[in-house]
Design an enzyme around this catalytic site. Structure first.
Site, PDB file in Angstrom:
ATOM      1  N   GLU A 287      -1.129  12.164  10.255  1.00  0.00           N
ATOM      2  CA  GLU A 287      -1.892  10.870   9.962  1.00  0.00           C
ATOM      3  C   GLU A 287      -1.184   9.672  10.888  1.00  0.00           C
ATOM      4  OE1 GLU A 287      -2.251   9.728   5.521  1.00  0.00           O
ATOM      5  OE2 GLU A 287      -0.797   8.349   6.207  1.00  0.00           O
ATOM      6  N   SER A 313      -4.501   7.221   8.016  1.00  0.00           N
ATOM      7  CA  SER A 313      -4.171   6.696   6.397  1.00  0.00           C
ATOM      8  C   SER A 313      -5.465   6.013   5.841  1.00  0.00           C
ATOM      9  CB  SER A 313      -3.184   5.841   6.564  1.00  0.00           C
ATOM     10  OG  SER A 313      -3.055   5.123   5.311  1.00  0.00           O
TER      11      SER A 313
END
Length: 430
Positions: A287, A313
Site C-alpha cells: 500500500e 490506501s
C-alpha cells in the site's frame, strides 16, 4: 472511504452482516447491542439450516459491487471481493463488470476523504440500508438475495423504510430505527442533515459528485489501471469532467526513495511520479500511502500525479493511478519509463474512461511520438536497472505473484492453478 470501513459496508451489502451494522461508531453501546443481535442471528441461522452458501451468491457479490460504487469505497476491495467470490466457489468479477457497475451507479455518500462527513455521520444518516433504498429505486439491486436475518434483502429494506422491527427478537421500542437515527443526527449535529450525508441520485447529480472508479488504459497500462476518480480534487477537473495532465516523469523503484525525494524538494510542480516495482512480484503489492500522505502536505501537491503498479490506501486522494498492468517486474511498460519522459494522463470523470501514455522521450521531450515509435522506444529499452523484488518478500507472496493470472483476479491463492503449473513444469523437465 478507508479500506476497513469499506469492508464493513461490503460485508453488509453481501448479506453477511446485520442491516445497519456497518460503520457503527467505535466503542459505543451500539457495539454491545450488535454483538448480541449477531449472536442471536447466528443461532437462528443454525436452527433454520441456513448456510453461508445460500447467502454468499453471485447476486450478493453483484450487490456488494454496486454498494461499493455508491459509497465511493476503497480500491483495495477490488482485490478482496474477487477473493471472497473465489473462496465461495463463485465467478470472480471481471474488470468489465467493475466498469459497467461504476458507470451506472452514482456515488451517493458524502464521506471523507473525498467528501465532508465522517463514517459515524454516515451511520447516523442511515448507513447501508439508507443508501440501498436509493439504489433500489434505481433498480440496481438484486433484492431476492438471502441475508443473515433469514429474510431477503428486499424484505429487510421494506422493514427499514416502513418502520417495523428489523429483528423478530427486538423490543417494541426498537421500531422505526430509521426515523430514530436520522432524527438524532439532525438534533445533535444540525450541520449534518441526513440528506446532506447520504444524497439522493438527483441531489448527487446536482452536487456534481463524480462516480467512484475509472479504469484507464494506454501504452503504460496495456492490461488496464485504476483510479479513484471520485477522489480527484474538483478544482483539477474541467467543466467537461476531464482531468488532464501532461508532465515529466520522476521515476522511483521504492516508496522510501520517493518519500526521500519529496522531503528533499526534488519533486516539483508538474511532475508525474512513476513508482514501479511495487506490484505483486515486487513487494506483494504494498500500500503506497506514505507518498499520497506526503503530497497532501505540499502546497502544490494537487499539481502532482502518481502512477504505480502498486495499490493505495482507501483514504488516499488526488490523481493516483494504481494497479497498473502488467506490473514492471513481469515486463510491463511502466518498468521502462525513464526520468524526463513526457507522460500524458486523461481521465473522463463523467464517462469513466481514460488513458495513461508515454508520449515523448526524455531525449527529445518536445517531439511527440506516434504509436509505432513508442513501441520501438519500449522495445529498445531495458527495464530500470534497480528494478528487483524486495529482498524480504515472503515465499507465499512469491508463489502468489508468480501464479496469479493478472491483477484483476484479486488476492487469490488458487491451489488448483498452482498444481496445474507445477505439473506442467514437471512434465516439461522429463
Amino acid at each position: 472511504m478507508g479500506t476497513a470501513a469499506t469492508s464493513q459496508v461490503v460485508a453488509e451489502a453481501l448479506g453477511m452482516a446485520l442491516p445497519h451494522s456497518a460503520l457503527a461508531p467505535s466503542g459505543g453501546k451500539i457495539w454491545y447491542a450488535l454483538a448480541k443481535d449477531s449472536a442471536i442471528a447466528l443461532v437462528n441461522l443454525a436452527k433454520n439450516n441456513i448456510y453461508t452458501s445460500q447467502i454468499l451468491t453471485q447476486d450478493a457479490v453483484y450487490n456488494a459491487m454496486v454498494v461499493h460504487a455508491a459509497f465511493g469505497g476503497s480500491t483495495n476491495l477490488l482485490l478482496h471481493i474477487p477473493a471472497i467470490a473465489h473462496a465461495a466457489g463463485l465467478s470472480m468479477p471481471t474488470r468489465e463488470e467493475w466498469e459497467n457497475i461504476n458507470r451506472k451507479t452514482p456515488r451517493l455518500v458524502n464521506v471523507l476523504p473525498a467528501g465532508k462527513y465522517s463514517t459515524a455521520h454516515v451511520y447516523a444518516a442511515g448507513g447501508v440500508p439508507e443508501v440501498m433504498l436509493h439504489l433500489r429505486k434505481l433498480g440496481l439491486l438484486k433484492e431476492d438475495c438471502l441475508t443473515v436475518t433469514g429474510k431477503t434483502l428486499g424484505e429487510n429494506l421494506d422493514v427499514w423504510e416502513q418502520g417495523g422491527k428489523m429483528f423478530s427478537w427486538e423490543a417494541e421500542n426498537k421500531r422505526n430505527r430509521r426515523q430514530q437515527v436520522r432524527f438524532n443526527l439532525q438534533t445533535f449535529n444540525p450541520d449534518a442533515h441526513p440528506d446532506k450525508v447520504i444524497l439522493s441520485p438527483e441531489a448527487a447529480k446536482k452536487a456534481d459528485m463524480k462516480s467512484t472508479l475509472t479504469f484507464p488504459n494506454g501504452n503504460l497500462a496495456p492490461e488496464g489501471a485504476l483510479i479513484k476518480s471520485g477522489a480527484i480534487a474538483p478544482e483539477m477537473i474541467d467543466d467537461n469532467g476531464i482531468y488532464y495532465k501532461k508532465g515529466v516523469a520522476k521515476v522511483f523503484v521504492s516508496e522510501a526513495n520517493a518519500i526521500k525525494a519529496i522531503n528533499h524538494g526534488e519533486v516539483k510542480p508538474g511532475h508525474i511520479i512513476i513508482l514501479m516495482g511495487t506490484g505483486p512480484s515486487g513487494t506483494g503489492m504494498e500500500e503506497t500511502f506514505q507518498i499520497t500522505g506526503a503530497l497532501k502536505q505540499l502546497s502544490f501537491g494537487k499539481e502532482i500525479a502518481l502512477i504505480t503498479d502498486g495499490r493505495f490506501s482507501g483514504v488516499s486522494t488526488g490523481a493516483c493511478i494504481g494497479h497498473v498492468g502488467p506490473e514492471a517486474l513481469v515486463g510491463g511498460p511502466i518498468g521502462k519509463v525513464q526520468d524526463g519522459d513526457v507522460i500524458e494522463i486523461k481521465i473522463d470523470c463523467d464517462n469513466l474512461s481514460g488513458s495513461i501514455n508515454l508520449i515523448a522521450s526524455h531525449n527529445d521531450p518536445n517531439t511527440e511520438l506516434n504509436e509505432a515509435e513508442i513501441a520501438q522506444l519500449f522495445s529498445s529499452r531495458s527495464p530500470h536497472p534497480e528494478l528487483q523484488p524486495h529482498p524480504e518478500l515472503p515465499n507465499d507472496i512469491k508463489i502468489w505473484a508468480a501464479t496469479q493470472s493478472g491483477i484483476w483476479e484479486g488476492c487469490v491463492q488458487d491451489a488448483d492453478r498452482i498444481l496445474k503449473i507445477v505439473k506442467a513444469g514437471i512434465d516439461a523437465l522429463k
